[in-house]
Motif scaffolding. Structure first.
Motif, PDB file in Angstrom:
ATOM      1  N   ILE A 122      22.274  18.760  23.932  1.00 32.79           N
ATOM      2  CA  ILE A 122      22.057  18.901  25.371  1.00 32.79           C
ATOM      3  C   ILE A 122      23.221  18.218  26.086  1.00 32.79           C
ATOM      4  CG2 ILE A 122      19.544  19.061  25.230  1.00 32.79           C
ATOM      5  CD1 ILE A 122      19.381  16.149  26.067  1.00 32.79           C
ATOM      6  N   GLY A 123      23.407  18.549  27.368  1.00 28.99           N
ATOM      7  CA  GLY A 123      24.551  18.032  28.105  1.00 28.99           C
ATOM      8  C   GLY A 123      24.226  16.797  28.919  1.00 28.99           C
ATOM      9  N   ALA A 124      25.154  15.845  28.927  1.00 29.42           N
ATOM     10  CA  ALA A 124      24.990  14.662  29.768  1.00 29.42           C
ATOM     11  C   ALA A 124      24.848  15.019  31.249  1.00 29.42           C
ATOM     12  CB  ALA A 124      26.164  13.705  29.544  1.00 29.42           C
ATOM     13  N   PRO A 125      25.621  15.997  31.779  1.00 29.49           N
ATOM     14  CA  PRO A 125      25.467  16.315  33.197  1.00 29.49           C
ATOM     15  C   PRO A 125      24.058  16.762  33.571  1.00 29.49           C
ATOM     16  CG  PRO A 125      27.492  17.272  32.351  1.00 29.49           C
ATOM     17  CD  PRO A 125      26.717  16.772  31.163  1.00 29.49           C
ATOM     18  N   GLN A 126      23.342  17.326  32.596  1.00 33.26           N
ATOM     19  CA  GLN A 126      21.996  17.813  32.893  1.00 33.26           C
ATOM     20  C   GLN A 126      20.932  16.713  32.809  1.00 33.26           C
ATOM     21  OE1 GLN A 126      24.129  20.088  30.751  1.00 33.26           O
ATOM     22  NE2 GLN A 126      24.658  20.509  32.897  1.00 33.26           N
ATOM     23  N   LEU A 127      21.342  15.494  32.448  1.00 36.84           N
ATOM     24  CA  LEU A 127      20.395  14.378  32.383  1.00 36.84           C
ATOM     25  C   LEU A 127      20.156  13.755  33.753  1.00 36.84           C
ATOM     26  CD1 LEU A 127      21.532  12.568  29.103  1.00 36.84           C
ATOM     27  CD2 LEU A 127      19.739  14.299  29.400  1.00 36.84           C
ATOM     28  N   ILE A 128      20.945  14.157  34.733  1.00 35.67           N
ATOM     29  CA  ILE A 128      20.752  13.692  36.102  1.00 35.67           C
ATOM     30  C   ILE A 128      20.592  14.905  37.017  1.00 35.67           C
ATOM     31  CG2 ILE A 128      22.060  11.559  35.738  1.00 35.67           C
ATOM     32  CD1 ILE A 128      24.419  12.903  37.179  1.00 35.67           C
ATOM     33  N   ALA A 154      22.747  15.614  19.753  1.00 30.92           N
ATOM     34  CA  ALA A 154      24.031  15.334  20.394  1.00 30.92           C
ATOM     35  C   ALA A 154      23.880  15.484  21.906  1.00 30.92           C
ATOM     36  CB  ALA A 154      25.108  16.286  19.876  1.00 30.92           C
ATOM     37  N   ILE A 155      24.345  14.480  22.631  1.00 27.07           N
ATOM     38  CA  ILE A 155      24.474  14.585  24.078  1.00 27.07           C
ATOM     39  C   ILE A 155      25.955  14.801  24.353  1.00 27.07           C
ATOM     40  CG2 ILE A 155      24.208  13.437  26.297  1.00 27.07           C
ATOM     41  CD1 ILE A 155      21.903  11.855  25.089  1.00 27.07           C
ATOM     42  N   HIS A 156      26.284  15.980  24.877  1.00 25.81           N
ATOM     43  CA  HIS A 156      27.707  16.299  25.016  1.00 25.81           C
ATOM     44  C   HIS A 156      28.252  15.899  26.379  1.00 25.81           C
ATOM     45  CE1 HIS A 156      26.051  20.318  26.411  1.00 25.81           C
ATOM     46  NE2 HIS A 156      26.974  20.123  27.358  1.00 25.81           N
ATOM     47  N   LEU A 157      29.490  15.423  26.351  1.00 30.02           N
ATOM     48  CA  LEU A 157      30.226  15.024  27.547  1.00 30.02           C
ATOM     49  C   LEU A 157      31.258  16.116  27.822  1.00 30.02           C
ATOM     50  CD1 LEU A 157      30.890  11.287  26.563  1.00 30.02           C
ATOM     51  CD2 LEU A 157      28.847  12.264  27.651  1.00 30.02           C
ATOM     52  N   ASN A 158      31.032  16.908  28.844  1.00 37.17           N
ATOM     53  CA  ASN A 158      31.903  18.063  29.098  1.00 37.17           C
ATOM     54  C   ASN A 158      32.331  18.129  30.561  1.00 37.17           C
ATOM     55  OD1 ASN A 158      29.360  18.825  30.133  1.00 37.17           O
ATOM     56  ND2 ASN A 158      29.818  21.001  29.840  1.00 37.17           N
ATOM     57  N   ILE A 190      26.728  10.945  20.555  1.00 41.62           N
ATOM     58  CA  ILE A 190      27.508  11.408  21.694  1.00 41.62           C
ATOM     59  C   ILE A 190      28.604  12.329  21.202  1.00 41.62           C
ATOM     60  CG2 ILE A 190      29.087  10.711  23.544  1.00 41.62           C
ATOM     61  CD1 ILE A 190      26.176  10.067  24.107  1.00 41.62           C
ATOM     62  N   LYS A 191      28.776  13.454  21.910  1.00 36.54           N
ATOM     63  CA  LYS A 191      29.809  14.420  21.533  1.00 36.54           C
ATOM     64  C   LYS A 191      30.654  14.797  22.733  1.00 36.54           C
ATOM     65  CE  LYS A 191      30.602  19.131  19.960  1.00 36.54           C
ATOM     66  NZ  LYS A 191      31.830  18.712  19.229  1.00 36.54           N
ATOM     67  N   GLU A 192      31.963  14.548  22.662  1.00 35.49           N
ATOM     68  CA  GLU A 192      32.865  15.112  23.653  1.00 35.49           C
ATOM     69  C   GLU A 192      33.055  16.589  23.329  1.00 35.49           C
ATOM     70  OE1 GLU A 192      35.289  15.955  25.699  1.00 35.49           O
ATOM     71  OE2 GLU A 192      34.987  14.469  27.257  1.00 35.49           O
ATOM     72  N   THR A 193      33.699  17.322  24.244  1.00 38.44           N
ATOM     73  CA  THR A 193      33.855  18.760  24.029  1.00 38.44           C
ATOM     74  C   THR A 193      35.310  19.203  24.105  1.00 38.44           C
ATOM     75  OG1 THR A 193      33.447  19.226  26.372  1.00 38.44           O
ATOM     76  CG2 THR A 193      31.546  19.269  24.897  1.00 38.44           C
ATOM     77  N   GLY A 220      42.027  21.300  19.522  1.00 40.54           N
ATOM     78  CA  GLY A 220      41.321  22.546  19.267  1.00 40.54           C
ATOM     79  C   GLY A 220      41.130  23.357  20.533  1.00 40.54           C
ATOM     80  N   THR A 221      39.931  23.938  20.669  1.00 37.93           N
ATOM     81  CA  THR A 221      39.625  24.752  21.836  1.00 37.93           C
ATOM     82  C   THR A 221      39.651  23.908  23.107  1.00 37.93           C
ATOM     83  OG1 THR A 221      38.241  26.230  20.522  1.00 37.93           O
ATOM     84  CG2 THR A 221      37.883  26.235  22.904  1.00 37.93           C
ATOM     85  N   SER A 222      40.318  24.416  24.118  1.00 33.56           N
ATOM     86  CA  SER A 222      40.286  23.807  25.445  1.00 33.56           C
ATOM     87  C   SER A 222      39.294  24.581  26.289  1.00 33.56           C
ATOM     88  CB  SER A 222      41.676  23.839  26.095  1.00 33.56           C
ATOM     89  OG  SER A 222      41.580  23.552  27.478  1.00 33.56           O
ATOM     90  N   PHE A 223      38.144  23.962  26.571  1.00 38.59           N
ATOM     91  CA  PHE A 223      37.171  24.651  27.411  1.00 38.59           C
ATOM     92  C   PHE A 223      37.638  24.722  28.850  1.00 38.59           C
ATOM     93  CE2 PHE A 223      34.336  24.369  23.816  1.00 38.59           C
ATOM     94  CZ  PHE A 223      33.634  25.557  23.929  1.00 38.59           C
TER      95      PHE A 223
END
Length: 352
Positions: A122-128, A154-158, A190-193, A220-223
């Motif tokens: 799940i995404g960190a931005p969606q926790l707030i 994993a809580i992703h930081l994107n 914690i997972k960066e993207t 790697g991939t640049s989102f």
């Protein structure tokens, strides 16, 4: 909900149709020392490990490729079969779509296969709270875990990706406290993207219950680039330009492995394209290596194609162990590595 599904479909399509990788793979700047007289039989090399309580045949994880739209079910099924057969880890893409009422089948499919390490997402931005969107709760996080029988979440930081996304969630204040709250009760990593984790951020995360860090640095991939192409398709000029300008933004993956090594287990990801890259990351202090983009096209083909590619990656990993005279991962982790080029420049700056 169709908006999220469409966006995830776009991400896969753009990743396959466009050059969205970093212009440089920084793993190629890290060299290992050749052992001309290995004194170890290749067939006796043991690359198995225990990571986060799960036994893996090799410290390789297929990390967070996709989920949340119809085509993703086939991709995740193919990945799950291959990872089960090979005894390696698997993470799914963001489960936000399913948590917000979408079809969860593209995620739950992996429950049908005995993958030794399953990682939810799940995404960190969606926790707030974001504008008019509700914040995900601990109940939602537990649902994400149960959805795939995840061993960890994993809580992703994107936030870079969110800035380049036309509909991005750009509030961040409160995410740290939200992560700390979840980590009290749930198995969280914690997972960066794709932009890396600095030492300062790693130190902030240490001690609040986070169990590991997936650094996912530049290589790697640049989102940011992915979202730039997508914004162009949508005729969103402002976000397309943000994605282009910040397409190379972040900390190189090998440097992030070094700088974020503060006592938490590290997954080295971001540009891990082969077994040599993966093995190199172990010498630098990582406990596992994560790969995604390198595997995507095979995962879209079949479980056999996916497994065939991953078997080659594992053989490359063991070949690196053989050519450094390493009988096991402990010996590999003690081998010397040499930094060259841009990675050496970054390392020199960090030492100042």
């Amino acid at each position: 909900m169709k908006g999220i599904e469409s966006r995830k479909d776009d991400h896969i399509r753009i990743s396959l149709e466009h050059d969205v990788a970093s212009s440089k793979n920084y793993w190629d700047d890290v060299k290992l020392v050749h052992e001309a007289l290995p004194e170890v039989d290749f067939d006796d090399i043991d690359c198995s490990t225990t990571f986060l309580g799960c036994r893996l045949s090799c410290p390789i994880i297929v990390t967070a490729i996709t989920g949340g739209f119809p085509k993703a079910e086939t991709i995740n099924k193919n990945l799950a079969i291959a990872c089960m057969n090979l005894g390696i880890g698997l993470g799914v893409g963001s489960q936000r779509a399913a948590l917000e009422g979408g079809d969860d089948r593209s995620y739950t499919i992996i429950k049908e296969y005995d993958v030794p390490l399953k990682i939810g997402n799940i995404g960190a931005p969606q926790l707030i709270r974001q504008k008019n969107k509700r914040a995900l709760t601990e109940e939602d996080a537990q649902k994400a875990i149960d959805m795939i029988d995840a061993d960890v979440l994993a809580i992703h930081l994107n936030f870079l990706q969110e800035m380049a996304q036309p509909e991005g969630d750009v509030c961040s204040a409160g995410c740290y406290d939200a992560i700390r709250s979840l980590a009290r009760d749930l198995p969280v990593i914690i997972k960066e993207t794709g932009a890396g984790i600095s030492r300062g951020t790693a130190l902030r995360l240490k001690g609040i219950g986070v169990r590991a860090l997936d650094v996912s640095g530049v290589s790697g991939t640049s989102f940011s680039k992915v979202e730039s192409f997508r914004s162009e398709d949508l005729d969103k000029t402002d976000s397309a330009e943000i994605g282009r300008v910040f397409g190379e933004w972040g900390i190189p993956a090998p440097i992030s492995v070094i700088s974020a090594n503060v006592g938490l287990p590290i997954i080295a990801s971001g540009g891990i394209m082969n077994g040599l890259h993966a093995a190199t990351s172990i010498t630098m202090g990582a406990k596992c290596a994560g790969s995604a983009r390198a595997i995507l096209k095979y995962a879209m083909e079949s479980p056999e194609a996916t497994e065939r590619y991953l078997r080659i990656m594992i053989r490359e990993f063991k070949t690196t162990m053989f050519l450094t005279g390493s009988k096991n991962l402990k010996e590999l982790s003690e081998k010397r590595f040499i930094l060259t080029g841009a990675v050496r420049e970054w390392a020199s700056y960090l030492e100042e």
